[in-house]
Design an enzyme around this catalytic site. Structure first.
Site, PDB file in Angstrom:
ATOM      1  N   ASP A  33       0.846  -1.185   0.000  1.00 55.94           N
ATOM      2  CA  ASP A  33       0.000   0.000   0.000  1.00 55.94           C
ATOM      3  C   ASP A  33       0.885   1.239   0.000  1.00 55.94           C
ATOM      4  O   ASP A  33       1.898   1.299   0.690  1.00 55.94           O
ATOM      5  CB  ASP A  33      -0.918  -0.007   1.231  1.00 55.94           C
ATOM      6  CG  ASP A  33      -2.060   0.986   1.101  1.00 55.94           C
ATOM      7  OD1 ASP A  33      -3.217   0.535   0.948  1.00 55.94           O
ATOM      8  OD2 ASP A  33      -1.814   2.211   1.137  1.00 55.94           O
ATOM      9  N   ILE A  34       0.471   2.255  -0.757  1.00 56.56           N
ATOM     10  CA  ILE A  34       1.276   3.469  -0.887  1.00 56.56           C
ATOM     11  C   ILE A  34       1.292   4.286   0.412  1.00 56.56           C
ATOM     12  O   ILE A  34       2.202   5.077   0.636  1.00 56.56           O
ATOM     13  CB  ILE A  34       0.761   4.311  -2.078  1.00 56.56           C
ATOM     14  CG1 ILE A  34       1.840   5.257  -2.589  1.00 56.56           C
ATOM     15  CG2 ILE A  34      -0.509   5.075  -1.727  1.00 56.56           C
ATOM     16  CD1 ILE A  34       1.512   5.873  -3.945  1.00 56.56           C
ATOM     17  N   VAL A  37     -10.956   2.690  -4.107  1.00 55.89           N
ATOM     18  CA  VAL A  37     -10.468   2.272  -5.429  1.00 55.89           C
ATOM     19  C   VAL A  37     -11.426   1.206  -5.971  1.00 55.89           C
ATOM     20  O   VAL A  37     -11.642   0.175  -5.321  1.00 55.89           O
ATOM     21  CB  VAL A  37      -9.028   1.721  -5.342  1.00 55.89           C
ATOM     22  CG1 VAL A  37      -8.556   1.265  -6.715  1.00 55.89           C
ATOM     23  CG2 VAL A  37      -8.078   2.778  -4.782  1.00 55.89           C
ATOM     24  N   HIS A  60      -9.898  -5.207  -3.834  1.00 60.74           N
ATOM     25  CA  HIS A  60      -8.611  -5.411  -3.175  1.00 60.74           C
ATOM     26  C   HIS A  60      -8.885  -5.826  -1.743  1.00 60.74           C
ATOM     27  O   HIS A  60      -9.839  -5.359  -1.127  1.00 60.74           O
ATOM     28  CB  HIS A  60      -7.742  -4.155  -3.205  1.00 60.74           C
ATOM     29  CG  HIS A  60      -8.451  -2.905  -2.772  1.00 60.74           C
ATOM     30  ND1 HIS A  60      -9.352  -2.255  -3.583  1.00 60.74           N
ATOM     31  CD2 HIS A  60      -8.415  -2.200  -1.620  1.00 60.74           C
ATOM     32  CE1 HIS A  60      -9.827  -1.197  -2.951  1.00 60.74           C
ATOM     33  NE2 HIS A  60      -9.286  -1.149  -1.739  1.00 60.74           N
TER      34      HIS A  60
HETATM   35  P1  5GP Z   1      -9.806   1.281   0.092  1.00 56.80           P
HETATM   36  O1  5GP Z   1     -10.202   2.423   0.968  1.00 56.80           O
HETATM   37  O2  5GP Z   1     -10.360   1.424  -1.309  1.00 56.80           O
HETATM   38  O3  5GP Z   1     -10.115  -0.048   0.714  1.00 56.80           O
HETATM   39  O4  5GP Z   1      -8.238   1.315   0.035  1.00 56.80           O
HETATM   40  C1  5GP Z   1      -7.503   1.805  -1.035  1.00 56.80           C
HETATM   41  C2  5GP Z   1      -6.039   1.706  -0.648  1.00 56.80           C
HETATM   42  O5  5GP Z   1      -5.265   1.899  -1.809  1.00 56.80           O
HETATM   43  C3  5GP Z   1      -5.597   2.773   0.362  1.00 56.80           C
HETATM   44  O6  5GP Z   1      -5.054   2.124   1.509  1.00 56.80           O
HETATM   45  C4  5GP Z   1      -4.549   3.582  -0.400  1.00 56.80           C
HETATM   46  O7  5GP Z   1      -3.473   3.997   0.398  1.00 56.80           O
HETATM   47  C5  5GP Z   1      -4.113   2.617  -1.495  1.00 56.80           C
HETATM   48  N1  5GP Z   1      -3.684   3.259  -2.716  1.00 56.80           N
HETATM   49  C6  5GP Z   1      -4.320   4.254  -3.379  1.00 56.80           C
HETATM   50  N2  5GP Z   1      -3.652   4.593  -4.496  1.00 56.80           N
HETATM   51  C7  5GP Z   1      -2.569   3.778  -4.535  1.00 56.80           C
HETATM   52  C8  5GP Z   1      -1.490   3.648  -5.474  1.00 56.80           C
HETATM   53  O8  5GP Z   1      -1.388   4.341  -6.472  1.00 56.80           O
HETATM   54  N3  5GP Z   1      -0.561   2.694  -5.192  1.00 56.80           N
HETATM   55  C9  5GP Z   1      -0.638   1.905  -4.086  1.00 56.80           C
HETATM   56  N4  5GP Z   1       0.335   1.002  -3.919  1.00 56.80           N
HETATM   57  N5  5GP Z   1      -1.638   1.995  -3.195  1.00 56.80           N
HETATM   58  C10 5GP Z   1      -2.592   2.927  -3.422  1.00 56.80           C
END
Ligand code: 5GP
Length: 125
Positions: free
Chosen positions: A39-40, A106, A110
């Site tokens: 995760d970034i 996203v 995931h």
């Molecule tokens: P969600 O809230 O959708 O479950 O989590 C999305 C996750 O994706 C977040 O923890 C965020 O930090 C991670 N994320 C968003 N954009 C990127 C990216 O470009 N690269 C990576 N490696 N992680 C990302």
């Protein structure tokens, strides 16, 4: 902004672009069904995201539409990544946010693998 989990798949989403190699990611595992990368913005010492290679918006979309082989392959990949990172003996957390109330940002399925420290309560209070 959280996504609508019922929206159609958007091929331009950031994880689709990572899958296609258009933007970089710190990849830790890949097989026919799944890709795992850091995760970034890590929220634990180990914070790895595992995504299916197929085009699925959310856990809901995946569980409803994916063929059995893709579901089995993805689930096994998640377990493999957890084992490879030494998370099983100390324990870890597996999380999938879905849609608005889940806070999913996203729109490509995931799961988050968190570990490396005691993770505290399941939900913030
Ligand atoms: P969600 O809230 O959708 O479950 O989590 C999305 C996750 O994706 C977040 O923890 C965020 O930090 C991670 N994320 C968003 N954009 C990127 C990216 O470009 N690269 C990576 N490696 N992680 C990302």
């Amino acid at each position: 902004m959280p996504i609508d989990a019922t929206q159609p798949y958007d091929d331009a989403n950031i994880f689709a672009r990572i899958l296609r190699g258009e933007i970089p990611a710190k990849r830790v595992y890949e097989d026919a069904f799944a890709l795992a990368f850091h995760d970034i913005a890590p929220q634990a010492p180990v914070h790895v995201l595992v995504i299916p290679k197929g085009a699925y918006v959310s856990w809901d979309d995946f569980s409803a539409r994916a063929p059995d082989a893709e579901i089995a392959g993805f689930v096994r990949a998640v377990g493999h990544v957890a084992r490879e990172h030494g998370l099983v003996e100390p324990g870890y957390r597996l999380l999938a946010n879905v849609g608005g109330h889940g806070g999913q940002e996203v729109p490509h399925l995931h799961v988050h693998l968190f570990g490396g420290v005691p993770l505290g309560p399941m939900l913030s209070r």
